[in-house]
Write an enzyme that holds these catalytic residues in place. Structure first.
Site, mmCIF file in Angstrom:
data_model
loop_
_atom_site.group_PDB
_atom_site.id
_atom_site.type_symbol
_atom_site.label_atom_id
_atom_site.label_comp_id
_atom_site.label_asym_id
_atom_site.label_seq_id
_atom_site.Cartn_x
_atom_site.Cartn_y
_atom_site.Cartn_z
ATOM 1 N N ILE A 94 0.839 -1.207 0.000
ATOM 2 C CA ILE A 94 0.000 0.000 0.000
ATOM 3 C C ILE A 94 0.867 1.248 0.000
ATOM 4 C CG2 ILE A 94 -1.651 1.335 1.368
ATOM 5 C CD1 ILE A 94 -2.988 -1.275 2.125
ATOM 6 N N ALA A 97 2.245 1.729 -3.484
ATOM 7 C CA ALA A 97 1.218 2.198 -4.420
ATOM 8 C C ALA A 97 0.779 3.623 -4.122
ATOM 9 C CB ALA A 97 0.012 1.260 -4.376
ATOM 10 N N GLU A 98 0.730 3.982 -2.852
ATOM 11 C CA GLU A 98 0.200 5.281 -2.458
ATOM 12 C C GLU A 98 1.219 6.414 -2.601
ATOM 13 O OE1 GLU A 98 -2.726 6.295 -1.661
ATOM 14 O OE2 GLU A 98 -3.881 4.488 -1.227
ATOM 15 N N SER A 99 2.438 6.193 -2.119
ATOM 16 C CA SER A 99 3.396 7.297 -2.044
ATOM 17 C C SER A 99 4.784 6.958 -2.570
ATOM 18 C CB SER A 99 3.540 7.745 -0.581
ATOM 19 O OG SER A 99 4.159 6.716 0.184
ATOM 20 N N TYR A 184 -6.067 0.545 -9.003
ATOM 21 C CA TYR A 184 -5.401 0.638 -7.710
ATOM 22 C C TYR A 184 -5.389 -0.724 -7.010
ATOM 23 C CZ TYR A 184 -4.690 1.777 -2.790
ATOM 24 O OH TYR A 184 -4.226 1.790 -1.494
#
Length: 206
Positions: A94, A97-99, A184
């Site tokens: 996560i 994928a997020e940052s 996502y």
């Protein structure tokens, strides 16, 4: 980390970031300024009141990258994952994928830090400083556990809710027909598999 009594100030100002960014179709046309006081309290505004506010470049989707020692990050991930009964590889997926492991990341919607917490989510899970890696990971893993419990352990639905919101998933009772959200979910699951097989805890196999 911000002081406990500064939390309402911090997140009230951060909430404003998402509010005044949303009306702009072109992100370059909006300007956001940041000021961090001596206590670490972060103030964000689009109308700077004095010279202490410095402009943030949101076209890069992040504030200046501040690398985190790998051992410290791995410890924070492992500790929070164990506390909330998650696999560390999923938490890393996560974050990737997020940052992309940027603790200062800021999305155009106002999501903050490693796990891209929206201000209201950060407040819900008692995160005092969303830019602090340990605090951010603690809040993000707690939120993910909440979503997994809410959707009875269904990981794709929990990931969809993490991206698009739990009420959106409730509305469709399945993966929402939103291209961004479906991409996502696929991306996180792909990273999850890679991190499970990674020889290094923070670097997946190609």
């Amino acid at each position: 980390m911000a002081r406990p009594d500064s939390q309402p100030i911090l997140f009230a100002l951060v909430c404003a970031l998402g509010t005044f960014l949303s009306p702009f179709a072109n992100p370059v046309s909006s300007e956001v300024y940041q000021y961090i006081d001596r206590h670490g309290v972060i103030s964000l505004t689009n109308v700077p009141t004095d010279a202490r506010y410095k402009r943030i470049d949101l076209t890069a989707s992040s504030v200046a990258h501040a690398p985190i020692p790998e051992k410290k990050l791995d410890h924070a991930i492992t500790r929070s994952a164990r506390l909330h009964r998650l696999h560390p590889a999923l938490v890393r997926a996560i974050i990737k994928a997020e940052s992309d492991f940027d603790p200062r990341a800021v999305s155009q919607a106002g999501a903050l830090g490693l796990m891209q917490l929206m201000p209201e989510t950060a407040i819900q899970h008692h995160v005092r400083d969303a830019f602090d890696p340990e605090d951010n990971i603690a809040g993000g893993t707690k939120h993910l556990r909440y979503l997994l419990d809410r959707f009875h352990g269904n990981l794709p639905l929990a990931l969809a809710a993490y991206n698009a919101g739990e009420h959106t998933v409730d509305r469709y009772q399945s993966l929402p027909p939103i291209d961004e959200t479906r991409r996502y979910v696929q991306k996180v699951l792909r990273y999850y598999r890679r991190f499970l097989l990674a020889p290094s805890p923070l670097h997946p196999t190609p």
